[in-house]
Enzyme design. Structure first.
Site, PDB file in Angstrom:
ATOM      1  N   SER A 117       0.819  -1.219   0.000  1.00  0.00           N
ATOM      2  CA  SER A 117       0.000   0.000   0.000  1.00  0.00           C
ATOM      3  C   SER A 117       0.852   1.268   0.000  1.00  0.00           C
ATOM      4  CB  SER A 117      -0.948  -0.003   1.202  1.00  0.00           C
ATOM      5  OG  SER A 117      -0.209  -0.093   2.413  1.00  0.00           O
ATOM      6  N   ALA A 167       2.795   2.771  -5.426  1.00  0.00           N
ATOM      7  CA  ALA A 167       2.508   1.890  -6.562  1.00  0.00           C
ATOM      8  C   ALA A 167       1.167   1.177  -6.369  1.00  0.00           C
ATOM      9  CB  ALA A 167       3.637   0.882  -6.734  1.00  0.00           C
ATOM     10  N   LYS A 203       1.348  -5.302   5.046  1.00  0.00           N
ATOM     11  CA  LYS A 203       1.794  -6.077   6.207  1.00  0.00           C
ATOM     12  C   LYS A 203       1.797  -5.319   7.518  1.00  0.00           C
ATOM     13  CE  LYS A 203       6.789  -6.088   5.298  1.00  0.00           C
ATOM     14  NZ  LYS A 203       7.886  -6.971   5.007  1.00  0.00           N
ATOM     15  N   ALA A 205       9.358   9.310   1.999  1.00  0.00           N
ATOM     16  CA  ALA A 205      10.090  10.012   0.932  1.00  0.00           C
ATOM     17  C   ALA A 205      10.164  11.488   1.265  1.00  0.00           C
ATOM     18  CB  ALA A 205       9.403   9.786  -0.411  1.00  0.00           C
ATOM     19  N   GLU A 228      18.356  18.015  -6.849  1.00  0.00           N
ATOM     20  CA  GLU A 228      19.052  16.899  -6.187  1.00  0.00           C
ATOM     21  C   GLU A 228      20.206  16.425  -7.058  1.00  0.00           C
ATOM     22  OE1 GLU A 228      16.476  13.826  -4.625  1.00  0.00           O
ATOM     23  OE2 GLU A 228      14.950  15.308  -4.170  1.00  0.00           O
ATOM     24  N   HIS A 236      22.367   5.647  -0.029  1.00  0.00           N
ATOM     25  CA  HIS A 236      22.173   7.101   0.034  1.00  0.00           C
ATOM     26  C   HIS A 236      23.352   7.663   0.806  1.00  0.00           C
ATOM     27  CE1 HIS A 236      20.470  11.033   0.637  1.00  0.00           C
ATOM     28  NE2 HIS A 236      19.408  10.711  -0.081  1.00  0.00           N
ATOM     29  N   ARG A 279      24.604   9.887  -6.901  1.00  0.00           N
ATOM     30  CA  ARG A 279      24.737   9.236  -5.590  1.00  0.00           C
ATOM     31  C   ARG A 279      25.834   8.202  -5.462  1.00  0.00           C
ATOM     32  NH1 ARG A 279      18.594   8.437  -3.778  1.00  0.00           N
ATOM     33  NH2 ARG A 279      18.324  10.674  -3.710  1.00  0.00           N
ATOM     34  N   HIS A 289      19.609   2.233   0.536  1.00  0.00           N
ATOM     35  CA  HIS A 289      18.466   3.127   0.340  1.00  0.00           C
ATOM     36  C   HIS A 289      17.470   2.617  -0.689  1.00  0.00           C
ATOM     37  CE1 HIS A 289      16.370   6.953   0.212  1.00  0.00           C
ATOM     38  NE2 HIS A 289      16.624   7.104  -1.075  1.00  0.00           N
ATOM     39  N   ARG A 322      20.028   4.776  -9.898  1.00  0.00           N
ATOM     40  CA  ARG A 322      18.808   5.600 -10.067  1.00  0.00           C
ATOM     41  C   ARG A 322      19.114   7.087  -9.886  1.00  0.00           C
ATOM     42  NH1 ARG A 322      14.709   7.459  -6.079  1.00  0.00           N
ATOM     43  NH2 ARG A 322      16.304   6.817  -4.609  1.00  0.00           N
ATOM     44  N   LEU A 382       9.434   7.681  -7.385  1.00  0.00           N
ATOM     45  CA  LEU A 382       8.008   7.974  -7.211  1.00  0.00           C
ATOM     46  C   LEU A 382       7.383   8.192  -8.587  1.00  0.00           C
ATOM     47  CD1 LEU A 382       8.303  10.370  -4.123  1.00  0.00           C
ATOM     48  CD2 LEU A 382       7.483   8.012  -4.104  1.00  0.00           C
TER      49      LEU A 382
HETATM   50  P1  FAD Z   1       6.548   1.145  -0.757  1.00  0.00           P
HETATM   51  O1  FAD Z   1       6.129   2.544  -0.683  1.00  0.00           O
HETATM   52  O2  FAD Z   1       7.731   0.756   0.012  1.00  0.00           O
HETATM   53  O3  FAD Z   1       5.330   0.245  -0.326  1.00  0.00           O
HETATM   54  C1  FAD Z   1       5.490  -1.144  -0.150  1.00  0.00           C
HETATM   55  C2  FAD Z   1       4.258  -1.673   0.505  1.00  0.00           C
HETATM   56  O4  FAD Z   1       4.252  -3.088   0.462  1.00  0.00           O
HETATM   57  C3  FAD Z   1       4.120  -1.310   1.978  1.00  0.00           C
HETATM   58  O5  FAD Z   1       2.782  -1.021   2.221  1.00  0.00           O
HETATM   59  C4  FAD Z   1       4.523  -2.590   2.694  1.00  0.00           C
HETATM   60  O6  FAD Z   1       3.984  -2.736   3.975  1.00  0.00           O
HETATM   61  C5  FAD Z   1       3.952  -3.608   1.750  1.00  0.00           C
HETATM   62  N1  FAD Z   1       4.543  -4.945   1.817  1.00  0.00           N
HETATM   63  C6  FAD Z   1       5.832  -5.311   1.664  1.00  0.00           C
HETATM   64  N2  FAD Z   1       5.951  -6.653   1.746  1.00  0.00           N
HETATM   65  C7  FAD Z   1       4.711  -7.138   1.954  1.00  0.00           C
HETATM   66  C8  FAD Z   1       4.177  -8.438   2.130  1.00  0.00           C
HETATM   67  N3  FAD Z   1       4.930  -9.539   2.122  1.00  0.00           N
HETATM   68  N4  FAD Z   1       2.840  -8.564   2.325  1.00  0.00           N
HETATM   69  C9  FAD Z   1       2.038  -7.472   2.363  1.00  0.00           C
HETATM   70  N5  FAD Z   1       2.494  -6.222   2.205  1.00  0.00           N
HETATM   71  C10 FAD Z   1       3.810  -6.061   1.996  1.00  0.00           C
HETATM   72  N6  FAD Z   1      11.981   8.314  -4.017  1.00  0.00           N
HETATM   73  C11 FAD Z   1      11.725   9.428  -4.735  1.00  0.00           C
HETATM   74  O7  FAD Z   1      11.401   9.339  -5.919  1.00  0.00           O
HETATM   75  N7  FAD Z   1      11.805  10.646  -4.145  1.00  0.00           N
HETATM   76  C12 FAD Z   1      12.138  10.813  -2.844  1.00  0.00           C
HETATM   77  O8  FAD Z   1      12.173  11.923  -2.341  1.00  0.00           O
HETATM   78  C13 FAD Z   1      12.429   9.661  -2.076  1.00  0.00           C
HETATM   79  N8  FAD Z   1      12.800   9.761  -0.777  1.00  0.00           N
HETATM   80  C14 FAD Z   1      12.973   8.625  -0.048  1.00  0.00           C
HETATM   81  C15 FAD Z   1      13.260   8.728   1.316  1.00  0.00           C
HETATM   82  C16 FAD Z   1      13.368   7.596   2.104  1.00  0.00           C
HETATM   83  C17 FAD Z   1      13.673   7.722   3.561  1.00  0.00           C
HETATM   84  C18 FAD Z   1      13.202   6.324   1.509  1.00  0.00           C
HETATM   85  C19 FAD Z   1      13.307   5.093   2.343  1.00  0.00           C
HETATM   86  C20 FAD Z   1      12.945   6.213   0.151  1.00  0.00           C
HETATM   87  C21 FAD Z   1      12.833   7.350  -0.634  1.00  0.00           C
HETATM   88  N9  FAD Z   1      12.561   7.266  -1.993  1.00  0.00           N
HETATM   89  C22 FAD Z   1      12.317   8.402  -2.714  1.00  0.00           C
HETATM   90  C23 FAD Z   1      12.290   5.987  -2.615  1.00  0.00           C
HETATM   91  C24 FAD Z   1      10.767   5.827  -2.709  1.00  0.00           C
HETATM   92  O9  FAD Z   1      10.187   6.295  -1.524  1.00  0.00           O
HETATM   93  C25 FAD Z   1      10.351   4.399  -2.931  1.00  0.00           C
HETATM   94  O10 FAD Z   1      11.101   3.835  -3.967  1.00  0.00           O
HETATM   95  C26 FAD Z   1       8.884   4.316  -3.298  1.00  0.00           C
HETATM   96  O11 FAD Z   1       8.133   4.991  -2.336  1.00  0.00           O
HETATM   97  C27 FAD Z   1       8.467   2.879  -3.410  1.00  0.00           C
HETATM   98  O12 FAD Z   1       7.085   2.827  -3.547  1.00  0.00           O
HETATM   99  P2  FAD Z   1       6.394   1.402  -3.634  1.00  0.00           P
HETATM  100  O13 FAD Z   1       4.935   1.657  -3.697  1.00  0.00           O
HETATM  101  O14 FAD Z   1       7.020   0.619  -4.698  1.00  0.00           O
HETATM  102  O15 FAD Z   1       6.791   0.691  -2.263  1.00  0.00           O
HETATM  103  C1  SIN Z   2      16.167  12.281  -0.796  1.00  0.00           C
HETATM  104  O1  SIN Z   2      15.334  13.092  -0.428  1.00  0.00           O
HETATM  105  O2  SIN Z   2      17.380  12.463  -0.719  1.00  0.00           O
HETATM  106  C2  SIN Z   2      15.715  10.991  -1.362  1.00  0.00           C
HETATM  107  C3  SIN Z   2      15.431  11.159  -2.787  1.00  0.00           C
HETATM  108  C4  SIN Z   2      15.392   9.844  -3.465  1.00  0.00           C
HETATM  109  O3  SIN Z   2      15.776   8.830  -2.916  1.00  0.00           O
HETATM  110  O4  SIN Z   2      14.982   9.832  -4.633  1.00  0.00           O
END
Ligand code: FAD
Ligand code: SIN
Length: 552
Positions: free
Chosen positions: A11, A14, A33, A44, A118, A260, A306, A367, A402, A408
Site C-alpha cells: 500500500s 505503486a 503487512k 520520501a 538533487e 544514500h 549518488r 536506500h 537511479r 516515485l
Molecule cells: P513502498 O512505498 O515501500 O510500499 C510497499 C508496501 O508493500 C508497503 O505497504 C509494505 O507494507 C507492503 N509490503 C511489503 N511486503 C509485503 C508483504 N509480504 N505482504 C504485504 N504487504 C507487503 N523516491 C523518490 O522518488 N523521491 C524521494 O524523495 C524519495 N525519498 C525517499 C526517502 C526515504 C527515507 C526512503 C526510504 C525512500 C525514498 N525514496 C524516494 C524511494 C521511494 O520512496 C520508494 O522507492 C517508493 O516509495 C516505493 O514505492 P512502492 O509503492 O514501490 O513501495
Molecule cells: C532524498 O530526499 O534524498 C531521497 C530522494 C530519493 O531517494 O529519490
C-alpha cells in the site's frame, strides 16, 4: 478463500495508485503487512522529478537519467516515463496532493510550484511538499482510496507466497503439500505459468488465508533491511522479489543497491534520512577537519550522482578512520532552513543537533533497490496474471544507478500503464482449484533466538561483504555464509508454524542470495556495482542485465 478481481500486495504509491485506477472495474483487495500508511513512500523526502520548469525539457531529464544510469538504462523506457510524468502528477494534484509553491507568481497571478534540486539533475525539477513529500502523497492516495467502495484494505496481513498454476499442477510430494504448496518442482512442464493469487499470513489472528484473483500486483517495495544500516523502514524486506523468484519469475540487476550518501549518524536515530535536497540547496560535505572532500572528485561536487558521492564518503571514512562525515548547511539563513526542511530540522533538534548552527553527522546507508522483478513498461512480468510496479520492479529506468526522485515518478507512470493495459484486455481466468494452506505437523518454534540471530548475521555480512565497495573474494564468502544460513532457515520454515519474523528472514536471505548472485555475474564496475577486482567498465556488459531465475 477470499476471491477478488484484483489482488494488490502493498500500500505504497505503486499499490494505491494502481488500486484507484482499476477499482471502477472490479473488487480490489489491498494486502499490506503493517498499517496502511507504513511504506517507503511515506518517508520520501526530496520529491518527484518531473519536467515543469521553464528552463527544463524532456530531453534534459532523459539525459540526466541516462547519465546517472551509467549506460544500462533502457532509453525507450526512460523517455516514456519522463514524458508521461507531468500528466500523472496532474492527476495526483487533482486528487488533493499539495506540492510546495514558490514565491513567484505566474502571469495569471497563481503561484508556481517550487522546484527542488538533487544529485545528478542539471535543472531544478523536483516537485516536493517541503521535506515530507511522501507523507503527503500517501495521505492523498489513502484519502481517495477511502472513498472507493470497491477497495478493501487488509492491514497486518503479510503475503507469504504467490500461488501459481505450476505449483498447483506440479503437486508432488507430501512434504510440499503439507506447507501451502510453496515449493513444488515441476520438471518438463509445458504449461504457461499463471499467478492465481497469494497465501497471506493474518498476523493478528495468527492464521494463513488464501486470496485468489485473476490479476495480482506486486507493489511490495524494496529491500533496504537486507543491510545493517538503511534509510528504509522495517517493511522493506524484499518480500516481493523473494516471492516472485520462488514463483519462477525473472529477477534482474539486484547488484545495483543504491546507498544514500547522507543518513543521520546518531546512536539513537534509526534510519533517518537527510534529504539530498539539503545538498540541492547548498549543503556541503566536509570531513571532520572541515575539508570539502568532494572538490576534485566530480564537477558537481556534493551534488554529484549518488554512487559517486557514497563512494567518496566511504573512501574518506576509510582514509581518515572516522565513522562519519559532516553535511554543513549553516551558511544558509536559519529561517530558510527551518521553513524548507521542517521535518529534518525538528528531528535533528530532538537528537540535540541544531542544523542551522552546526553541521550534521552523516553516513551512507542502503536506500534503494534498482533491480527487481523483470517487467515491461506496463508492469507485466514473465508470469501470466502477475504484474509488478514500483521499487519491486526492474523496468530498465534506473539502469546501474537511479537518478534521485525518479522512483516515485516511475511508480505513478507504470501503475497507470499497467492498469490501462489490464483493463483493455479480456480477463483470463483458469478453472484450476486452489488448495488451501495446510500447516501439516508444524509446531510453535522453540528457539526464536535462532531467527533473530540469523536476521542480524545476514544484515551484517551484507554490510561488510556486499557493500559500497566489493571484491569477488568477499562476495564468495558472503555466498557461502548465506547458503549455510538458508539451510537453517529452510528447516525452520518447514518444521515450525510461520511467524512474521521467520517469513521476513526467509525473504531477506533470498534477496541477499540474489544480490550476491547478480554481483558475481557482472565482471565490471558500473554505477552502483563497484568491484575492486574489475575496476573498469566492461564494454561486453554495457547493455547486459544480470538475470537470475529459479528453475521450477
Ligand atoms: P513502498 O512505498 O515501500 O510500499 C510497499 C508496501 O508493500 C508497503 O505497504 C509494505 O507494507 C507492503 N509490503 C511489503 N511486503 C509485503 C508483504 N509480504 N505482504 C504485504 N504487504 C507487503 N523516491 C523518490 O522518488 N523521491 C524521494 O524523495 C524519495 N525519498 C525517499 C526517502 C526515504 C527515507 C526512503 C526510504 C525512500 C525514498 N525514496 C524516494 C524511494 C521511494 O520512496 C520508494 O522507492 C517508493 O516509495 C516505493 O514505492 P512502492 O509503492 O514501490 O513501495
Ligand atoms: C532524498 O530526499 O534524498 C531521497 C530522494 C530519493 O531517494 O529519490
Amino acid at each position: 478463500m477470499k476471491q477478488f478481481d484484483f489482488l494488490i500486495l502493498g500500500s505504497g504509491i505503486a499499490g494505491l495508485s494502481f488500486a484507484l485506477k482499476v477499482a471502477p472495474r472490479g473488487r480490489v483487495a489491498i494486502v499490506t503487512k503493517k498499517n496502511r500508511a507504513e511504506s517507503n513512500t511515506n518517508y520520501a523526502q526530496g520529491g518527484i522529478a518531473s519536467v515543469t520548469g521553464k528552463d527544463d525539457s524532456f530531453e534534459l531529464h532523459v539525459r540526466d537519467t541516462l547519465e546517472a544510469g551509467a549506460g544500462l538504462c533502457k532509453e525507450n523506457v526512460v523517455r516514456t516515463i519522463v514524458e508521461e510524468g507531468p500528466a500523472r502528477i496532474q492527476e495526483l494534484i487533482d486528487l488533493g496532493m499539495k506540492f510546495s509553491e514558490s514565491e513567484h507568481r505566474a502571469k495569471d497571478g497563481s503561484r508556481e510550484l517550487d522546484l527542488g534540486r538533487e544529485g545528478g539533475h542539471s535543472r531544478r525539477r523536483i516537485l516536493h511538499a517541503k521535506d515530507m513529500t511522501g507523507h503527503e502523497i500517501e495521505s492523498a492516495l489513502l484519502d481517495a482510496i477511502s472513498k472507493s467502495p470497491n477497495i478493501e484494505i487488509f492491514e497486518n496481513h503479510l503475503a507469504i507466497d504467490l500461488i501459481t498454476s505450476q505449483k498447483i499442477t506440479g503437486q508432488r510430494g507430501a512434504r510440499s503439500a503439507e506447507r501451502g504448496n510453496s515449493e513444488f518442482r515441476i520438471p518438463n512442464s509445458e504449461l504457461e505459468n499463471r499467478c492465481l493469487g497469494a497465501y497471506v499470513f493474518d498476523k493478528k489472528n495468527n492464521r494463513v488465508e488464501t486470496f485468489s484473483a485473476p490479476v495480482t500486483l506486486l507493489a511490495t517495495g524494496g529491500c533496504g533491511k537486507v543491510y545493517l544500516y538503511t534509510t528504509n523502514p522495517d517493511i522493506a524486506t524484499g518480500d516481493g522479489v523473494a516471492m516472485a523468484y520462488r514463483a519462477g519469475a525473472s529477477i534482474a540487476n539486484m547488484e545495483f543497491v543504491q546507498f544514500h550518501p547522507t543518513c543521520l549518524y546518531h546512536p539513537k536515530a534509526k534510519s533517518f534520512l537527510i534529504s539530498e535536497a539539503v545538498r540541492g540547496e547548498g549543503g556541503i560535505l566536509k570531513n571532520l577537519d572541515g575539508r570539502e572532500f568532494m572538490d576534485g572528485v566530480h564537477e558537481m561536487k556534493s551534488l554529484a550522482p549518488r554512487d559517486i558521492v557514497a563512494r567518496a564518503i566511504d573512501s574518506e571514512m576509510k582514509k581518515t578512520g572516522a565513522d562519519h562525515v559532516l553535511l554543513d548547511i549553516t551558511h544558509k539563513p536559519a529561517k530558510f532552513i527551518i521553513e524548507r526542511f521542517p521535518n529534518i530540522y525538528q528531528t535533528c533538534l530532538r537528537y540535540g543537533i541544531d542544523i542551522t548552527r552546526e553541521p550534521i553527522p552523516v553516513v551512507p546507508a542502503a536506500h534503494y533497490q534498482c533491480g527487481g522483478v523483470v517487467t515491461n513498461i506496463d508492469g507485466a512480468t514473465d508470469i501470466a496474471g502477475l504484474f509488478a510496479v514500483g521499487e519491486v520492479a526492474c523496468t530498465g529506468l534506473h539502469g546501474a544507478n537511479r537518478l534521485a526522485s525518479n522512483s516515485l515518478l516511475e511508480a505513478l507512470v507504470c501503475a497507470h500503464r499497467a492498469a490501462e493495459k489490464i483493463l483493455s484486455s479480456p480477463v483470463e481466468k483458469t478453472d484450476l482449484k486452489i488448495p488451501l494452506w495446510q500447516s501439516g505437523n508444524a509446531t510453535n518454534a522453540d528457539e526464536l533466538v535462532v531467527v533473530s540471530h540469523n536476521w542480524d548475521e545476514i544484515r551484517r555480512l551484507m554490510w561488510d561483504y556486499v557493500g559500497i565497495v566489493r571484491t569477488n573474494k568477499r562476495l564468495q564468502r558472503a555466498q557461502k555464509r548465506i547458503a549455510n544460513l538458508q539451510e537453517e532457515i529452510h528447516d525452520y520454515y518447514w518444521n515450525f508454524i510461520v511467524t512474521n519474523d521467520l517469513l521476513e528472514l526467509r525473504n531477506i536471505a533470498t534477496v541477499a542470495e540474489l544480490i550476491v548472485a547478480c554481483a558475481l555475474q557482472r565482471p565490471e564496475s558500473r554505477g552502483l556495482n563497484y568491484n575492486l577486482d574489475f575496476p573498469d567498465l566492461n564494454p561486453d556488459w554495457a547493455q547486459r542485465d544480470s538475470v537470475v531465475r529459479k528453475i521450477i
